[in-house]
Motif scaffolding. Structure first.
Motif, PDB file in Angstrom:
ATOM      1  N   THR A  26       0.844  -1.191   0.000  1.00 31.18           N
ATOM      2  CA  THR A  26       0.000   0.000   0.000  1.00 31.18           C
ATOM      3  C   THR A  26       0.882   1.245   0.000  1.00 31.18           C
ATOM      4  OG1 THR A  26      -0.152   0.038   2.421  1.00 31.18           O
ATOM      5  CG2 THR A  26      -1.894  -1.144   1.225  1.00 31.18           C
ATOM      6  N   PHE A  27       0.267   2.370  -0.345  1.00 35.47           N
ATOM      7  CA  PHE A  27       0.983   3.645  -0.429  1.00 35.47           C
ATOM      8  C   PHE A  27       0.295   4.674   0.456  1.00 35.47           C
ATOM      9  CE2 PHE A  27       1.603   1.328  -4.327  1.00 35.47           C
ATOM     10  CZ  PHE A  27       2.952   1.459  -4.558  1.00 35.47           C
ATOM     11  N   ASP A  28       1.092   5.532   1.093  1.00 35.22           N
ATOM     12  CA  ASP A  28       0.551   6.590   1.933  1.00 35.22           C
ATOM     13  C   ASP A  28       1.282   7.886   1.596  1.00 35.22           C
ATOM     14  OD1 ASP A  28      -0.838   7.960   3.875  1.00 35.22           O
ATOM     15  OD2 ASP A  28       0.550   7.396   5.470  1.00 35.22           O
ATOM     16  N   THR A  47       5.177   6.974   1.391  1.00 33.40           N
ATOM     17  CA  THR A  47       5.573   5.817   2.189  1.00 33.40           C
ATOM     18  C   THR A  47       4.971   4.564   1.565  1.00 33.40           C
ATOM     19  OG1 THR A  47       5.676   7.153   4.200  1.00 33.40           O
ATOM     20  CG2 THR A  47       5.533   4.771   4.483  1.00 33.40           C
ATOM     21  N   VAL A  48       5.825   3.590   1.304  1.00 35.38           N
ATOM     22  CA  VAL A  48       5.403   2.317   0.729  1.00 35.38           C
ATOM     23  C   VAL A  48       5.418   1.291   1.849  1.00 35.38           C
ATOM     24  CG1 VAL A  48       5.861   0.599  -1.053  1.00 35.38           C
ATOM     25  CG2 VAL A  48       6.508   2.983  -1.434  1.00 35.38           C
ATOM     26  N   ASN A  49       4.273   0.634   2.082  1.00 34.69           N
ATOM     27  CA  ASN A  49       4.142  -0.365   3.145  1.00 34.69           C
ATOM     28  C   ASN A  49       3.920  -1.740   2.540  1.00 34.69           C
ATOM     29  OD1 ASN A  49       3.996   1.584   5.434  1.00 34.69           O
ATOM     30  ND2 ASN A  49       2.177   2.232   4.329  1.00 34.69           N
ATOM     31  N   ILE A 125       2.776  -9.896  -5.516  1.00 38.82           N
ATOM     32  CA  ILE A 125       2.370  -8.648  -4.865  1.00 38.82           C
ATOM     33  C   ILE A 125       0.954  -8.294  -5.292  1.00 38.82           C
ATOM     34  CG2 ILE A 125       2.796  -6.164  -4.707  1.00 38.82           C
ATOM     35  CD1 ILE A 125       5.712  -6.703  -5.271  1.00 38.82           C
ATOM     36  N   THR A 126       0.138  -7.941  -4.313  1.00 41.26           N
ATOM     37  CA  THR A 126      -1.157  -7.342  -4.609  1.00 41.26           C
ATOM     38  C   THR A 126      -1.097  -5.901  -4.127  1.00 41.26           C
ATOM     39  OG1 THR A 126      -2.141  -7.974  -2.495  1.00 41.26           O
ATOM     40  CG2 THR A 126      -2.377  -9.534  -4.316  1.00 41.26           C
ATOM     41  N   SER A 127      -1.712  -5.010  -4.866  1.00 39.00           N
ATOM     42  CA  SER A 127      -1.652  -3.603  -4.499  1.00 39.00           C
ATOM     43  C   SER A 127      -2.784  -2.825  -5.154  1.00 39.00           C
ATOM     44  CB  SER A 127      -0.330  -2.989  -4.949  1.00 39.00           C
ATOM     45  OG  SER A 127      -0.327  -1.597  -4.720  1.00 39.00           O
ATOM     46  N   PRO A 128      -3.377  -1.880  -4.400  1.00 37.48           N
ATOM     47  CA  PRO A 128      -4.351  -0.994  -5.020  1.00 37.48           C
ATOM     48  C   PRO A 128      -3.676   0.116  -5.822  1.00 37.48           C
ATOM     49  CG  PRO A 128      -4.117  -0.457  -2.703  1.00 37.48           C
ATOM     50  CD  PRO A 128      -3.255  -1.670  -2.957  1.00 37.48           C
TER      51      PRO A 128
END
Length: 139
Positions: A26-28, A47-49, A125-128
């Protein structure tokens, strides 16, 4: 007998499917808006989590793959990210999203969804993704 064999094989297939692991990235923030004049460069920290239910090593690019957008690929500088964890849980890193708008760019709004591009990862990897909106001002 055939019925028992079919049930047994189905149970094995379901069990294998449940063992497939994927790390979630996820990204913030998950939405970025940049206002950039033609010929200028904009950047922002994101920030990459990463999270997984087991130890992981994730190596991927952000900015090399975009979906549903009209941002020219050459405007983006790809960021190589690695997230490692010796145990299950979360790890994070800060990356710089760098966008360079050429001097002859037409004013307007450009947007897209940047998603991680897998490279040498211990699991999928899964990611929105991270939504990027670029507003190019008039000259």
């Amino acid at each position: 007998m055939k019925k028992m064999l079919l049930v047994f094989l189905s149970a094995i297939v379901v069990g294998l499917a449940l063992n497939v692991q994927a790390a979630n990235v996820t990204f913030d923030p998950n939405v970025v808006v940049l206002r950039i004049a033609p010929g200028e460069t904009g950047r922002t920290a994101i920030t990459v989590n990463g999270f997984s239910i087991r130890a992981y090593s994730l190596n991927f690019l952000v900015g090399s793959r975009m979906e549903n957008g009209n941002i020219p690929r050459e405007w983006l500088t790809s960021s190589y990210i690695w997230l490692d964890s010796a145990q299950e849980g979360t790890s994070s890193r800060v990356m710089n999203l760098v966008v360079t708008v050429p001097p002859d760019a037409k004013p307007g709004k450009y947007s897209g969804l940047l998603v991680p591009d897998d490279m040498r990862c211990s699991e999928s990897i899964t990611s929105p993704g991270v939504t990027v909106s670029i507003e190019v001002s008039g000259t």
